[in-house]
Design a protein around this motif. Structure first.
Motif, PDB file in Angstrom:
ATOM      1  N   ILE A 280       0.841  -1.200   0.000  1.00  0.00           N
ATOM      2  CA  ILE A 280       0.000   0.000   0.000  1.00  0.00           C
ATOM      3  C   ILE A 280       0.873   1.246   0.000  1.00  0.00           C
ATOM      4  O   ILE A 280       1.743   1.424   0.854  1.00  0.00           O
ATOM      5  CB  ILE A 280      -0.935   0.012   1.226  1.00  0.00           C
ATOM      6  CG1 ILE A 280      -1.892  -1.191   1.169  1.00  0.00           C
ATOM      7  CG2 ILE A 280      -1.703   1.319   1.324  1.00  0.00           C
ATOM      8  CD1 ILE A 280      -2.802  -1.197  -0.052  1.00  0.00           C
ATOM      9  N   ILE A 283      -2.477   5.825   2.529  1.00  0.00           N
ATOM     10  CA  ILE A 283      -3.662   5.584   3.344  1.00  0.00           C
ATOM     11  C   ILE A 283      -4.263   6.929   3.732  1.00  0.00           C
ATOM     12  O   ILE A 283      -3.556   7.941   3.805  1.00  0.00           O
ATOM     13  CB  ILE A 283      -3.347   4.775   4.617  1.00  0.00           C
ATOM     14  CG1 ILE A 283      -2.274   5.470   5.462  1.00  0.00           C
ATOM     15  CG2 ILE A 283      -2.908   3.359   4.250  1.00  0.00           C
ATOM     16  CD1 ILE A 283      -1.952   4.760   6.770  1.00  0.00           C
ATOM     17  N   ILE A 306       0.598   0.760  11.862  1.00  0.00           N
ATOM     18  CA  ILE A 306      -0.754   0.358  11.482  1.00  0.00           C
ATOM     19  C   ILE A 306      -1.283  -0.839  12.268  1.00  0.00           C
ATOM     20  O   ILE A 306      -2.433  -1.230  12.087  1.00  0.00           O
ATOM     21  CB  ILE A 306      -0.840   0.050   9.978  1.00  0.00           C
ATOM     22  CG1 ILE A 306       0.167  -1.040   9.597  1.00  0.00           C
ATOM     23  CG2 ILE A 306      -0.611   1.319   9.157  1.00  0.00           C
ATOM     24  CD1 ILE A 306      -0.020  -1.587   8.199  1.00  0.00           C
ATOM     25  N   VAL A 335      -2.807  -3.526   4.381  1.00  0.00           N
ATOM     26  CA  VAL A 335      -3.592  -2.602   5.201  1.00  0.00           C
ATOM     27  C   VAL A 335      -5.064  -2.706   4.820  1.00  0.00           C
ATOM     28  O   VAL A 335      -5.410  -2.717   3.636  1.00  0.00           O
ATOM     29  CB  VAL A 335      -3.112  -1.153   5.008  1.00  0.00           C
ATOM     30  CG1 VAL A 335      -3.847  -0.223   5.955  1.00  0.00           C
ATOM     31  CG2 VAL A 335      -1.612  -1.069   5.217  1.00  0.00           C
ATOM     32  N   PRO A 337      -9.066  -1.126   5.310  1.00  0.00           N
ATOM     33  CA  PRO A 337      -9.924  -0.072   5.847  1.00  0.00           C
ATOM     34  C   PRO A 337     -10.523  -0.524   7.178  1.00  0.00           C
ATOM     35  O   PRO A 337     -10.892  -1.687   7.351  1.00  0.00           O
ATOM     36  CB  PRO A 337     -11.001   0.067   4.763  1.00  0.00           C
ATOM     37  CG  PRO A 337     -10.318  -0.356   3.509  1.00  0.00           C
ATOM     38  CD  PRO A 337      -9.413  -1.485   3.920  1.00  0.00           C
ATOM     39  N   ILE A 355      -8.455   4.230   9.170  1.00  0.00           N
ATOM     40  CA  ILE A 355      -8.182   4.185   7.734  1.00  0.00           C
ATOM     41  C   ILE A 355      -9.484   3.951   6.974  1.00  0.00           C
ATOM     42  O   ILE A 355     -10.183   2.961   7.191  1.00  0.00           O
ATOM     43  CB  ILE A 355      -7.167   3.077   7.411  1.00  0.00           C
ATOM     44  CG1 ILE A 355      -5.837   3.350   8.137  1.00  0.00           C
ATOM     45  CG2 ILE A 355      -6.938   2.969   5.910  1.00  0.00           C
ATOM     46  CD1 ILE A 355      -4.859   2.205   8.089  1.00  0.00           C
ATOM     47  N   THR A 358      -7.342   3.102   0.949  1.00  0.00           N
ATOM     48  CA  THR A 358      -5.955   2.738   0.691  1.00  0.00           C
ATOM     49  C   THR A 358      -5.705   2.793  -0.815  1.00  0.00           C
ATOM     50  O   THR A 358      -6.629   2.629  -1.617  1.00  0.00           O
ATOM     51  CB  THR A 358      -5.636   1.318   1.199  1.00  0.00           C
ATOM     52  OG1 THR A 358      -6.416   0.364   0.449  1.00  0.00           O
ATOM     53  CG2 THR A 358      -5.963   1.176   2.675  1.00  0.00           C
TER      54      THR A 358
END
Length: 366
Positions: A280, A283, A306, A335, A337, A355, A358
């Motif tokens: 990713i 973010i 994260i 990552v 959401p 988040i 991404t």
């Protein structure tokens, strides 16, 4: 000061309460009852907040010679943590219930009630440090023991909450010293195992727990190009980065494993792809708070973390009135959401955000 010691029934909160007593504070212990369901005694280290924990907390308070109460926060916990957990998964996000519990229960509902009752501060066994900032105000910092540091899950705290919070264990070099101190104090929880997993899913079967509450609904598993490669019984059972349990009917062209890249709850679709597509590059989130004074610049360098035990990554953050956007120097891995991103400046926690979106470092093939 009048201090309310939140006592979970574990060794950390018991020693934290003891240190508050040693410091000369007028300490009262409280255990939070977070479930109205009949509990069972816990074996090993799964879960927390059980009947066993309440009894351990009471014994510790008795040993310290402080008043002890049990506060029923089960309805607030259900509404603010459990229902939020279900709603987030149903929306295709991966929530962190410990963050919500700290934000909504331990340092909002409990602190609010404590202040209303005339207490000056709430004391917990978290490993983190509150200190005066060089330019004024209070700051939240990492604990001395990097292995036990819990500043990530405390990133939701505001400066107003920090002003009424005590973390007596923050400067303790190791957990072993805390256990030794508990032993020397005659606390029966000295060698009690740490709790793990989600406290309201003590058997660790998140998929089954969600299926019982959300139900099942057959949907498609597709690759990044949209081709159907399998099926599932409910998108809520999947999270970004997952590899196991996909049961794909169509193997990848290169024969390599595929991972969950995206969950689309509206269409009940799960998107899978190669591992490198989990990288990713950016973010962003709109739900953010600052642990102390907000950054003075709208664009600044920092480190982003994260997950609770992930390594912090150098990054560049941009802040507007509605959004925080972070571009890491090195791509982040897997990552989802709903996860929480905590921003640091050295050991200091700057703040956090949930988040929302991404951006993959690997473009979708044409």
């Amino acid at each position: 000061m009048r201090v309310l010691a939140a006592m979970s029934g574990g060794v950390d909160s018991a020693v934290a309460a003891a240190r508050a007593v040693d410091a000369g504070h007028d300490v009262t212990g409280v255990h939070l009852a977070l479930s109205r369901a009949g509990g069972t005694l816990r074996a090993g280290s799964r879960g927390c907040c059980t009947i066993e924990d309440a009894m351990d907390a009471r014994r510790a308070a008795d040993r310290l010679g402080i008043p002890f109460y049990v506060w029923d926060f089960s309805e607030r916990f259900r509404d603010d943590v459990i229902e939020d957990f279900i709603a987030e998964y149903s929306a295709g996000r991966t929530p962190n219930p410990c963050m919500r519990c700290n934000e909504k229960i331990k340092f909002a509902a409990v602190l609010e009630k404590a202040l209303d009752l005339g207490f000056d501060a709430v004391c917990t066994g978290h490993y983190a440090v509150v200190r005066d900032g060089a330019s004024g105000g209070l700051e939240l910092h990492r604990a001395s023991d990097a292995a036990k540091d819990q500043s990530y899950v405390l990133g939701v705290l505001t400066e107003a909450q920090l002003a009424h919070t005590m973390f007596p264990l923050g400067n303790t070099p190791t957990k072993a010293l805390v256990r030794a101190e508990a032993e020397a104090r005659g606390l029966t929880v000295a060698q009690k195992p740490d709790s793990h997993d989600i406290c309201f899913i003590p058997d660790g079967d998140t998929r089954g727990w969600l299926a019982d509450r959300v139900g099942t609904r057959t949907g498609e598993i597709v690759d990044r190009a949209g081709a159907v490669v399998g099926s599932h019984e409910g998108a809520h059972a999947f999270t970004v980065g997952q590899r196991r349990g996909l049961s794909l009917g169509v193997p990848a062209a290169d024969g390599k494993p595929r991972f969950v890249l995206e969950v689309r709850p509206i269409t009940n679709t799960v998107v899978v792809g190669p591992k490198d597509a989990l990288a990713i590059a950016e973010i962003a989130g709109s739900r953010f708070t600052w642990a102390g004074r907000a950054p003075q610049e709208s664009v600044f360098t920092c480190h982003v973390q994260i997950r609770a035990h992930a390594d912090p990554v150098p990054a560049r953050a941009a802040v507007s009135s509605e959004m925080v956007t972070v571009v890491p120097d090195v791509a982040l891995d897997g990552v989802a959401p709903g996860q929480t991103a905590v921003l640091y400046e050295g050991t200091r926690v700057l703040g956090q955000f949930t988040i929302d979106t991404t951006r993959s470092a690997v473009p979708v093939p044409a």
